[in-house]
Design an enzyme around this catalytic site. Sequence first.
Site, short mmCIF file in Angstrom:
data_model
loop_
_atom_site.label_atom_id
_atom_site.label_comp_id
_atom_site.label_asym_id
_atom_site.label_seq_id
_atom_site.Cartn_x
_atom_site.Cartn_y
_atom_site.Cartn_z
N CYS A 119 0.80 -1.22 0.00
CA CYS A 119 0.00 0.00 0.00
C CYS A 119 0.83 1.27 0.00
CB CYS A 119 -0.98 -0.05 1.16
SG CYS A 119 -2.00 -1.54 1.00
N HIS A 152 -1.38 8.67 5.27
CA HIS A 152 -1.80 7.35 4.81
C HIS A 152 -3.25 7.14 5.24
CE1 HIS A 152 -1.25 3.41 3.20
NE2 HIS A 152 -1.60 2.84 4.33
N HIS A 158 -9.55 2.80 0.20
CA HIS A 158 -8.14 2.39 0.19
C HIS A 158 -7.88 1.69 -1.15
CE1 HIS A 158 -4.22 1.26 1.03
NE2 HIS A 158 -4.32 0.92 2.30
#
Lengths: 411, 377
Positions: A172, A303, A338
Amino acid sequence: MPDATAEQGRQRVVLTGLGAVSCIGVGAEELLQGLSQGRSGARPITAFDTAGFDHAVGCEVTDFDAGKHLRTLDPASLGRAARFSVAAARMAVADAGLTDAELAALPGLVSVGTTDGESRDLDRLVEQGLAGGPEAMDPEVAARASVASISAAIAREFGLADVEAVTVPTACAAGNYAIGNGFDAIRAGEVDFALCGGADAMCRKTFTGFYRLGTIAPEVCAPFDVDRSGILTGEGAGILVLESLESALRRGARIYAEVLGYGLNCDAHHPVAPHQESVADCMRLALEDAGVKPSEVDFISAHGTGTRANDVTEARAIRDVYGESPPRTVSVKSMLGHTMGAASALAAIGCVLAITRGFIPPTINHRTTDPEVALDCVPNEAVRADLRIVQNNGLAFGGNNSVVIFGRYDA
Amino acid sequence: MNQRTRRPAPVITSWETISPFGVGRAAFRDGILAGAAPEPVPPAGDQVPGISTRPVPDFDVRAVLGKKGTRSMNRVTGLTVATIRELLAGEPEAEESGQRRGTALVLGTTTGSAQSMMDFTHTSLTGKRPYHVDPAVFPNTVMNHSAGSAAIWYGLTGPNVTVAGGRAAGVLAFNYVRRLQVSGRARTVLCGAAEEYSTARAWLRRHSGTADGAAADEPTVLGEGCAMLRVEAEAERGLADVLAVRSGVFAAPEEAGRVLVASVRRALADAEVAPGDLWAVAADGPLDAGGGAAGAALDELLRETGARRISCVDRIGDTASAAGMFQVVSLLVHAESEPSDRPRIGLVTSVDRDGVAGCAVLSVRPTGGQAPTSRPA
């Protein structure tokens, strides 16, 4: 900007083209509208059969037709993530005002990050194997399931031969890794351009994994909120055109912003839980590489996944670096979900658009800031802001961190 | 481009493997030099038509690494972690000294573990509830899990990068290492690639081979293992200097040879080496789409240069993303077995079916490992 790099014979690196496929809009301009309006991309998942899950909301890209973007490659020969990455590259190159012929004449780099590659196709092959035995798997799907394709296909689409095409599956944070790789190649004068970013397609495998870990939110992603309930999985791609300042000026290109530097490190601590000290170290590495003091940073794109483990750890790490009054810190995942390997690439595009258009995107779905986070997350509505320097955080499974610093380019 | 500006070249200072010849570099060296290959065997698990294997013999993750922290470890991660253990063994530095802080890891892969990924989905589709999956194996389905796990085992806090490039992963990993070192982001880098044999990989290989037009029953030998190099930004003593790395992309299989040869010529120019100065070429076999065209182009180049050809794919099978690093260590094995007081130039070439063709130019140091002071012979 302090121009330490030029003194060492290094190139300054600028961004001249942006391409985006996201659940709140296809194209950088659409993404900009979505981010500035605080649009949510959350909707019931249709990517796979969600029967048996108690809740299945995600941030899926609907209304995307790869055939509208691809000129050379047959979309059927590509998995969904590669279709996203090639389409985003097409948009980015057009945005940069480069023709295919101009691009093919230059040595370049294609560097694209991903978490799952074409796992959506692997899911499909498993289904086919269950239905008809492994002999029944579709050869075309098996052939396109390769992860390397999400970068190599971009080169093939544009007919680029003298180009390094590398796929970086560092989960990620992969988008930031890929941008950093392009930054280093241009800064050292190795290549004339770099197409960098990230791509991922929503898949059963990853939704199921996060669901089982109890980290999938039932309805909305609310990062930094005291009542947050986790992530929403998403999909999309972001590709950025990087080139040397010299090259951009020579061809009279529009310059969105400058890449000032980046940092990368590894927690070496836990497979899935972020590590505060190491995340803080990564931010320091990036600021040092960029020649920027913490007090000069105008906002942070976190994030910000919307899980407690991430949000509290990341907020503490930010405070470790920035002290008690950190800059405004937002999570675009509240709008985009996400998007895994695309996450830091799409967030990077958000950062760049924020600099050029003078606003900070909001963290939506926000009611009450978690006292353990205690950051100004620009709740629910974008704010006008004069931005000079912006930080983009990417943290990943495996403890893979990468942070990129962007700066306004003043002609 | 400016790669021609001479920069300190990355130095390979040591290497280790776990291969179809067994655990450790001695087994690999003996196997390669003996000229014999382990017989391909039917896979241990489900049979896949046309596929045989050269597995790492007796490699059981928990037996090799112990029971602590390995309950859910998949095979490719086990191969990676165990190979790095071999590489770090015998080095004086201890974890306590903090010397591994800042050590980087660049790991090549095809897709991590296709088996772990597909098993996870399989469980979701066949269980009573779609979420009745084992959370402990979820990290195995993420492609950077092996690199992240190795970092945890050995305290490697430097840049930790996974490079997915199929058969070209080794060449691409080399360039990543070179770039990390040139930009000052890392000094010591563990650079390698790992691939496991699995039923899932075998089926993917069989079906994608069919899509590439290969005959349905063309026999394929899938190898597995991990090859890992220690690469320093600079070192007085070492085994070889990585002078140049170049790669390109071909749009159609018949262009693979042209793109590969163009990469080789650019890399030789970067390295300031004349084609006639090539000592040996370690090429992968013509195994995938584009391999045939690339093989023919490479044969032409070999005739032109008079370099010898070093092969390992016919000994260990198709190790996919690990092939490039196995080619590198094969080159080093042959160099070591024939001592020389002069540097020798080796070339490693790779072609991947997704379109990447590339190479690395290595200067093998004279026996004794001193940095070369003269131009290569």
